[in-house]
Design a protein around this motif. Structure first.
Motif, PDB file in Angstrom:
ATOM      1  N   SER A 112       0.820  -1.202   0.000  1.00 25.60           N
ATOM      2  CA  SER A 112       0.000   0.000   0.000  1.00 25.60           C
ATOM      3  C   SER A 112       0.862   1.263   0.000  1.00 25.60           C
ATOM      4  O   SER A 112       0.764   2.100  -0.890  1.00 25.60           O
ATOM      5  CB  SER A 112      -0.928   0.003   1.220  1.00 25.60           C
ATOM      6  N   ASN A 113       1.698   1.393   1.008  1.00 23.92           N
ATOM      7  CA  ASN A 113       2.512   2.604   1.118  1.00 23.92           C
ATOM      8  C   ASN A 113       3.658   2.382   2.103  1.00 23.92           C
ATOM      9  O   ASN A 113       3.638   1.461   2.909  1.00 23.92           O
ATOM     10  CB  ASN A 113       1.661   3.795   1.570  1.00 23.92           C
ATOM     11  N   ILE A 114       4.645   3.253   2.016  1.00 17.52           N
ATOM     12  CA  ILE A 114       5.731   3.290   2.990  1.00 17.52           C
ATOM     13  C   ILE A 114       5.251   4.165   4.149  1.00 17.52           C
ATOM     14  O   ILE A 114       5.037   5.367   3.985  1.00 17.52           O
ATOM     15  CB  ILE A 114       7.024   3.857   2.371  1.00 17.52           C
ATOM     16  N   TYR A 121      19.486   3.119   5.736  1.00 16.07           N
ATOM     17  CA  TYR A 121      19.360   1.973   4.824  1.00 16.07           C
ATOM     18  C   TYR A 121      20.203   2.177   3.567  1.00 16.07           C
ATOM     19  O   TYR A 121      20.530   3.312   3.195  1.00 16.07           O
ATOM     20  CB  TYR A 121      17.898   1.764   4.421  1.00 16.07           C
ATOM     21  N   ALA A 122      20.522   1.070   2.902  1.00 22.01           N
ATOM     22  CA  ALA A 122      21.218   1.085   1.613  1.00 22.01           C
ATOM     23  C   ALA A 122      20.417   0.237   0.627  1.00 22.01           C
ATOM     24  O   ALA A 122      19.641  -0.630   1.017  1.00 22.01           O
ATOM     25  CB  ALA A 122      22.628   0.527   1.763  1.00 22.01           C
ATOM     26  N   ASN A 123      20.608   0.497  -0.661  1.00 25.07           N
ATOM     27  CA  ASN A 123      19.919  -0.283  -1.689  1.00 25.07           C
ATOM     28  C   ASN A 123      20.150  -1.775  -1.463  1.00 25.07           C
ATOM     29  O   ASN A 123      21.253  -2.211  -1.116  1.00 25.07           O
ATOM     30  CB  ASN A 123      20.421   0.090  -3.081  1.00 25.07           C
ATOM     31  N   PHE A 141      11.753  -7.657   0.406  1.00 21.74           N
ATOM     32  CA  PHE A 141      11.667  -6.544  -0.528  1.00 21.74           C
ATOM     33  C   PHE A 141      12.995  -6.276  -1.216  1.00 21.74           C
ATOM     34  O   PHE A 141      14.066  -6.509  -0.635  1.00 21.74           O
ATOM     35  CB  PHE A 141      11.283  -5.244   0.197  1.00 21.74           C
ATOM     36  N   ALA A 142      12.924  -5.761  -2.427  1.00 23.51           N
ATOM     37  CA  ALA A 142      14.023  -4.991  -3.000  1.00 23.51           C
ATOM     38  C   ALA A 142      13.750  -3.540  -2.636  1.00 23.51           C
ATOM     39  O   ALA A 142      12.615  -3.070  -2.775  1.00 23.51           O
ATOM     40  CB  ALA A 142      14.071  -5.160  -4.511  1.00 23.51           C
ATOM     41  N   ILE A 143      14.747  -2.849  -2.128  1.00 27.59           N
ATOM     42  CA  ILE A 143      14.536  -1.465  -1.692  1.00 27.59           C
ATOM     43  C   ILE A 143      15.494  -0.520  -2.418  1.00 27.59           C
ATOM     44  O   ILE A 143      16.613  -0.896  -2.788  1.00 27.59           O
ATOM     45  CB  ILE A 143      14.709  -1.313  -0.168  1.00 27.59           C
ATOM     46  N   GLU A 144      15.017   0.690  -2.638  1.00 28.93           N
ATOM     47  CA  GLU A 144      15.847   1.768  -3.154  1.00 28.93           C
ATOM     48  C   GLU A 144      15.862   2.886  -2.123  1.00 28.93           C
ATOM     49  O   GLU A 144      14.837   3.159  -1.470  1.00 28.93           O
ATOM     50  CB  GLU A 144      15.312   2.277  -4.491  1.00 28.93           C
ATOM     51  N   ILE A 151      14.326   5.013   2.725  1.00 32.37           N
ATOM     52  CA  ILE A 151      13.789   4.145   1.673  1.00 32.37           C
ATOM     53  C   ILE A 151      12.787   4.927   0.829  1.00 32.37           C
ATOM     54  O   ILE A 151      11.840   5.526   1.356  1.00 32.37           O
ATOM     55  CB  ILE A 151      13.127   2.893   2.281  1.00 32.37           C
ATOM     56  N   THR A 152      12.993   4.931  -0.470  1.00 31.64           N
ATOM     57  CA  THR A 152      12.123   5.674  -1.385  1.00 31.64           C
ATOM     58  C   THR A 152      11.233   4.768  -2.232  1.00 31.64           C
ATOM     59  O   THR A 152      10.227   5.208  -2.779  1.00 31.64           O
ATOM     60  CB  THR A 152      12.959   6.544  -2.331  1.00 31.64           C
TER      61      THR A 152
END
Length: 233
Positions: A112-114, A121-123, A141-144, A151-152
């Motif tokens: 839904s949302n962050i 955090y890092a990628n 998750f894969a995170i950016e 986290i974006t």
């Protein structure tokens, strides 16, 4: 009994429909699992709570699509907002079964949302999570992230199991303070899109996975409703 039910449904659908979806004027049709499903009648209404409803019928089947309002918009299914809802019912001869997009525990389907972007955090392509609410496990998750370690963006790489729409998970890493909310689960999800309203005639698209009380899932995809009104097809 389950296999007999699906074979019976398939025979009805295939005998009533052509191989490819064709848009008539008006029309309500979709892919039901691997076959084309076309309504013999479909009508729009506004229920007692002001929600928009399309009810579509064949001889033995009923599909209901419901949204919280009747604006041109996209409405997610299987979420904590159960004003947005889809169901399929079969009742004929010696068979009856009901499926819908109510809340159901299972693998996470969409985010839904962050809730909190976190810090430090890092990628990563394989970030584990822990439950903040609910009892699901195994979601990854894969995170950016941005230059500040917030986290974006998140995307699911492993769905886990035991989640319910609205559950919040914490992403392991950084300062362990990033939070993400689950939108819906693999058994109960979908989307209704109202694309056009013209003098009381509604057109749009839909798709959904719906589940019954035993956890069995059916899929409607590539759904179209075109110029459907209160007058029917």
């Amino acid at each position: 009994m389950k296999n007999i039910f699906y074979l019976f449904i398939a025979s009805l659908v295939l005998s009533a429909c052509t191989t490819d979806i064709q848009t008539n004027n008006p029309a309500f049709q979709a892919k039901f699992n691997d076959a084309t499903w076309r309504a013999k009648d479909a009508r729009v209404s506004i229920d007692g709570d002001g929600r928009f409803v399309i009810t579509a019928y064949t001889q033995y089947e009923t599909i209901v699509l419901r949204t919280s309002i009747d604006d041109i918009e996209s409405y997610n299914l299987g979420t904590t907002n159960q004003d947005n809802y889809a169901s399929y019912d079969f009742d004929g001869l010696d068979f009856s079964s009901s499926y819908d997009t109510s809340l159901f525990s299972g693998p996470a389907y969409k985010v839904s949302n962050i809730v909190n972007a976190g810090t430090g955090y890092a990628n990563s392509n394989n970030s584990q999570t822990t439950p903040v609410t609910g009892s699901g496990s195994g979601l990854k998750f894969a995170i950016e992230t941005n230059v500040n370690g917030n986290i974006t963006k998140v995307s699911i790489v492993s769905r886990g199991d035991g989640y319910v729409a609205g559950d919040i998970v914490s992403i392991v890493g950084g300062d362990n303070n990033a939070r993400v909310r689950i939108l819906n689960t693999q058994q109960s999800n979908g989307e209704i899109v109202i694309e056009e309203i013209d003098n009381g005639k509604y057109s749009g698209t839909f798709k959904f996975n719906a589940v019954n009380s035993s956890g069995e899932v059916i899929t409607f995809s590539n759904g179209v409703f075109y110029n459907v009104s209160g007058a029917g097809l």
